[in-house]
Design a protein around this motif. Structure first.
Motif, PDB file in Angstrom:
ATOM      1  N   THR A  91       0.957  -1.354   0.097  1.00  0.00           N
ATOM      2  CA  THR A  91      -0.143  -0.016  -0.014  1.00  0.00           C
ATOM      3  C   THR A  91       0.880   1.189   0.172  1.00  0.00           C
ATOM      4  N   LEU A  92       0.034   2.320  -0.263  1.00  0.00           N
ATOM      5  CA  LEU A  92       0.958   3.668  -0.197  1.00  0.00           C
ATOM      6  C   LEU A  92       1.761   3.828   1.279  1.00  0.00           C
ATOM      7  N   ARG A  93       0.973   3.536   2.345  1.00  0.00           N
ATOM      8  CA  ARG A  93       1.507   3.891   3.642  1.00  0.00           C
ATOM      9  C   ARG A  93       2.679   2.959   3.773  1.00  0.00           C
ATOM     10  N   ASP A  94       2.895   1.855   3.239  1.00  0.00           N
ATOM     11  CA  ASP A  94       4.431   0.868   3.213  1.00  0.00           C
ATOM     12  C   ASP A  94       5.381   1.596   2.742  1.00  0.00           C
ATOM     13  N   LEU A  95       5.255   2.691   1.730  1.00  0.00           N
ATOM     14  CA  LEU A  95       6.147   3.430   1.194  1.00  0.00           C
ATOM     15  C   LEU A  95       6.742   4.722   1.804  1.00  0.00           C
ATOM     16  N   VAL A  96       5.797   5.002   3.073  1.00  0.00           N
ATOM     17  CA  VAL A  96       6.207   6.270   3.873  1.00  0.00           C
ATOM     18  C   VAL A  96       7.499   5.945   4.561  1.00  0.00           C
ATOM     19  N   GLY A  97       8.508   6.800   4.118  1.00  0.00           N
ATOM     20  CA  GLY A  97      10.048   7.009   4.736  1.00  0.00           C
ATOM     21  C   GLY A  97      10.836   6.504   3.813  1.00  0.00           C
ATOM     22  N   LYS A  98      10.245   5.951   2.772  1.00  0.00           N
ATOM     23  CA  LYS A  98      11.283   5.271   1.624  1.00  0.00           C
ATOM     24  C   LYS A  98      11.443   6.144   0.589  1.00  0.00           C
ATOM     25  N   ARG A 146       2.021  15.509  -5.274  1.00  0.00           N
ATOM     26  CA  ARG A 146       2.014  16.290  -4.076  1.00  0.00           C
ATOM     27  C   ARG A 146       0.488  16.487  -3.784  1.00  0.00           C
ATOM     28  N   TYR A 147      -0.515  16.533  -4.612  1.00  0.00           N
ATOM     29  CA  TYR A 147      -1.789  16.613  -4.347  1.00  0.00           C
ATOM     30  C   TYR A 147      -2.259  15.185  -3.498  1.00  0.00           C
ATOM     31  N   VAL A 148      -2.053  14.221  -4.069  1.00  0.00           N
ATOM     32  CA  VAL A 148      -2.332  13.064  -3.602  1.00  0.00           C
ATOM     33  C   VAL A 148      -1.880  12.747  -2.139  1.00  0.00           C
ATOM     34  N   THR A 149      -0.581  12.943  -1.968  1.00  0.00           N
ATOM     35  CA  THR A 149       0.071  12.943  -0.649  1.00  0.00           C
ATOM     36  C   THR A 149      -0.543  13.899   0.318  1.00  0.00           C
ATOM     37  N   ASP A 150      -0.716  15.090   0.028  1.00  0.00           N
ATOM     38  CA  ASP A 150      -1.483  16.236   0.830  1.00  0.00           C
ATOM     39  C   ASP A 150      -2.858  15.868   1.037  1.00  0.00           C
ATOM     40  N   GLY A 151      -3.572  15.171   0.166  1.00  0.00           N
ATOM     41  CA  GLY A 151      -4.855  14.638   0.592  1.00  0.00           C
ATOM     42  C   GLY A 151      -4.859  13.720   1.661  1.00  0.00           C
ATOM     43  N   LEU A 152      -3.968  13.212   1.836  1.00  0.00           N
ATOM     44  CA  LEU A 152      -3.833  11.811   2.628  1.00  0.00           C
ATOM     45  C   LEU A 152      -3.163  12.472   4.160  1.00  0.00           C
ATOM     46  N   GLY A 153      -2.870  13.752   4.039  1.00  0.00           N
ATOM     47  CA  GLY A 153      -2.232  14.294   5.241  1.00  0.00           C
ATOM     48  C   GLY A 153      -0.809  13.960   5.523  1.00  0.00           C
ATOM     49  N   LEU A 154      -0.209  13.673   4.164  1.00  0.00           N
ATOM     50  CA  LEU A 154       1.328  13.360   4.546  1.00  0.00           C
ATOM     51  C   LEU A 154       1.920  14.533   3.576  1.00  0.00           C
ATOM     52  N   ASP A 155       3.199  14.717   4.283  1.00  0.00           N
ATOM     53  CA  ASP A 155       4.136  15.761   3.518  1.00  0.00           C
ATOM     54  C   ASP A 155       5.312  14.990   2.368  1.00  0.00           C
ATOM     55  N   ARG A 156       5.299  15.080   1.141  1.00  0.00           N
ATOM     56  CA  ARG A 156       5.835  14.481   0.534  1.00  0.00           C
ATOM     57  C   ARG A 156       7.495  14.913   0.586  1.00  0.00           C
ATOM     58  N   GLU A 157       7.744  15.988   1.048  1.00  0.00           N
ATOM     59  CA  GLU A 157       9.084  16.142   1.380  1.00  0.00           C
ATOM     60  C   GLU A 157       9.686  15.514   2.583  1.00  0.00           C
ATOM     61  N   LYS A 158       8.737  15.604   3.781  1.00  0.00           N
ATOM     62  CA  LYS A 158       9.315  14.994   5.106  1.00  0.00           C
ATOM     63  C   LYS A 158       8.811  13.644   5.296  1.00  0.00           C
ATOM     64  N   ASP A 159       7.737  13.073   4.564  1.00  0.00           N
ATOM     65  CA  ASP A 159       7.373  11.746   5.049  1.00  0.00           C
ATOM     66  C   ASP A 159       7.963  10.761   4.087  1.00  0.00           C
ATOM     67  N   PHE A 160       8.582  11.091   3.043  1.00  0.00           N
ATOM     68  CA  PHE A 160       9.189  10.062   2.087  1.00  0.00           C
ATOM     69  C   PHE A 160      10.570  10.844   1.660  1.00  0.00           C
ATOM     70  N   GLU A 161      11.244   9.938   1.168  1.00  0.00           N
ATOM     71  CA  GLU A 161      12.873  10.431   0.711  1.00  0.00           C
ATOM     72  C   GLU A 161      12.708  10.753  -0.795  1.00  0.00           C
ATOM     73  N   PRO A 162      12.143  11.879  -1.100  1.00  0.00           N
ATOM     74  CA  PRO A 162      12.194  12.109  -2.352  1.00  0.00           C
ATOM     75  C   PRO A 162      13.163  12.232  -3.367  1.00  0.00           C
ATOM     76  N   HIS A 163      13.008  11.948  -4.511  1.00  0.00           N
ATOM     77  CA  HIS A 163      13.964  11.933  -5.863  1.00  0.00           C
ATOM     78  C   HIS A 163      13.461  12.435  -6.827  1.00  0.00           C
ATOM     79  N   PRO A 185      -9.906   2.262  -1.397  1.00  0.00           N
ATOM     80  CA  PRO A 185     -11.214   3.126  -1.528  1.00  0.00           C
ATOM     81  C   PRO A 185     -11.200   4.463  -0.443  1.00  0.00           C
ATOM     82  N   ASP A 186     -10.860   4.223   0.726  1.00  0.00           N
ATOM     83  CA  ASP A 186     -10.466   5.124   1.834  1.00  0.00           C
ATOM     84  C   ASP A 186      -9.793   6.403   1.523  1.00  0.00           C
ATOM     85  N   GLU A 187      -8.754   5.878   0.839  1.00  0.00           N
ATOM     86  CA  GLU A 187      -7.699   7.016   0.475  1.00  0.00           C
ATOM     87  C   GLU A 187      -8.082   7.775  -0.804  1.00  0.00           C
TER      88      GLU A 187
END
Length: 321
Positions: free
Chosen positions: A132-139, A155-172, A217-219
């Motif tokens: 799931t997407l949540r399994d990718l957090v921090g990756k 960015r819109y998708v992660t924001d909609g889930l209450g996540l910060d793409r820059e902080k909650d993932f290792e962005p490349h 579906p919830d996401e």
């Protein structure tokens, strides 16, 4: 007698030369050159743009559409506003922000064609433990090029889930969209973010035995509740090599946009050529099944944001009243 015959022959030759010259001149005058901005090599926009240009040119010989690579949607909007290109491919999220004037002056660009929907999702290696997407957090995640509309969708998708793409993932962020699949293959990133059907990056990962991660579906409900311009979209099973299951996600429509002062007759001919060459375009790329007059009318932010020349064509084919 021979002199007279010679004079008549010379006159006929001269007339033929003048006629040929005039015909050549007329053909030169009616050929309309159109510049189409796409994106970085290896991504979906250059693939679509090159094929669309070829089909338009084959369908309407009076048009000569030439593509040029750019950094993607964000740059393309600026090029249109500055009248430096005639038409450009722009993803739904950057188009939405440009039409709304979010972080920038409102664009004057107008819709020529809605080309295809872009459901965002992740591609991972077949042996990835992530489900799931949540399994990718921090990756580490390859989000695409910074100017890409797909990257903005992420960015819109992660924001909609209450996540910060820059902080909650290792962005490349990539220099070229085509770099992503190799990064997944060699383990530099855990997943590649992208979207749409027929996207070259996803095709490469799936051909290497990969699989997709979409949204639950919830996401989907959470994202669309916060960003209502995004819509639920399902990618059917079999849309990519080795894809066994349908993938649920959210997304928007990508467009061909035109500079505001593109002549009405040119916009009309572009719309007509795209529809007239639709069968040929679908043979070249599967996602072009969505590239129809009906999609343009349905996906445009408003009828007023469709180019007047295109509006004329849509009325002719019964899509607009």
């Amino acid at each position: 007698m021979s002199i007279a015959r010679y004079s008549v022959s010379a006159a006929l030759v001269l007339a033929a030369i003048i006629s040929a010259t005039n015909m050549s001149s007329a053909q030169t005058q009616i050929t309309t050159h159109v510049t189409l901005a796409t994106a970085t090599p290896g991504g979906g926009f250059p693939f679509f743009g090159d094929n669309a240009a070829a089909v338009i040119n084959e369908t309407d010989k009076s048009l000569n559409v030439e593509t040029q690579n750019t950094k993607g949607s964000a740059e393309n909007i600026g090029l249109l506003n500055d009248r430096k290109v005639d038409i450009a491919l722009v993803a739904g999220e950057p188009a939405y922000e440009a039409f709304q004037g979010i972080g920038q002056p409102k664009t004057t660009a107008l819709v020529i064609q809605a080309i295809y929907s872009n459901p965002g999702m992740f591609a991972v290696r077949g042996d990835s433990p992530a489900k799931t997407l949540r399994d990718l957090v921090g990756k580490p995640i390859a989000w695409g090029t910074r100017a890409s509309g797909l990257t903005l969708l992420g960015r819109y998708v992660t924001d909609g889930l209450g996540l910060d793409r820059e902080k909650d993932f290792e962005p490349h962020y990539l220099e070229k969209a085509g770099d992503g699949p190799l990064m997944v293959a060699d383990g530099r990133v855990a997943a590649l973010w992208g979207g749409g059907v027929g996207w070259p990056g996803f095709t490469a990962v799936m051909q290497a035995g990969g699989r997709f991660i979409g949204l639950t579906p919830d996401e989907v409900t959470k994202v669309t509740a916060k960003h209502n311009f995004l819509k639920p979209i399902t990618v059917p099973a079999g849309a990519y090599p080795g894809q066994k299951d349908a993938v649920n996600s959210v997304g928007s429509w990508s467009y061909i946009l035109a500079r505001a002062d593109l002549a009405d007759d040119v916009a009309y001919r572009l719309a007509k050529a795209l529809n007239g060459g639709h069968t040929a375009l679908v043979k070249r790329l599967d996602q072009a099944k969505e590239t129809t007059p009906q999609s343009t009318f349905m996906a445009a932010p408003s009828p007023q944001q469709i180019h007047p020349g295109v509006q004329k064509y849509l009325r002719e084919v019964g899509v607009m009243k």
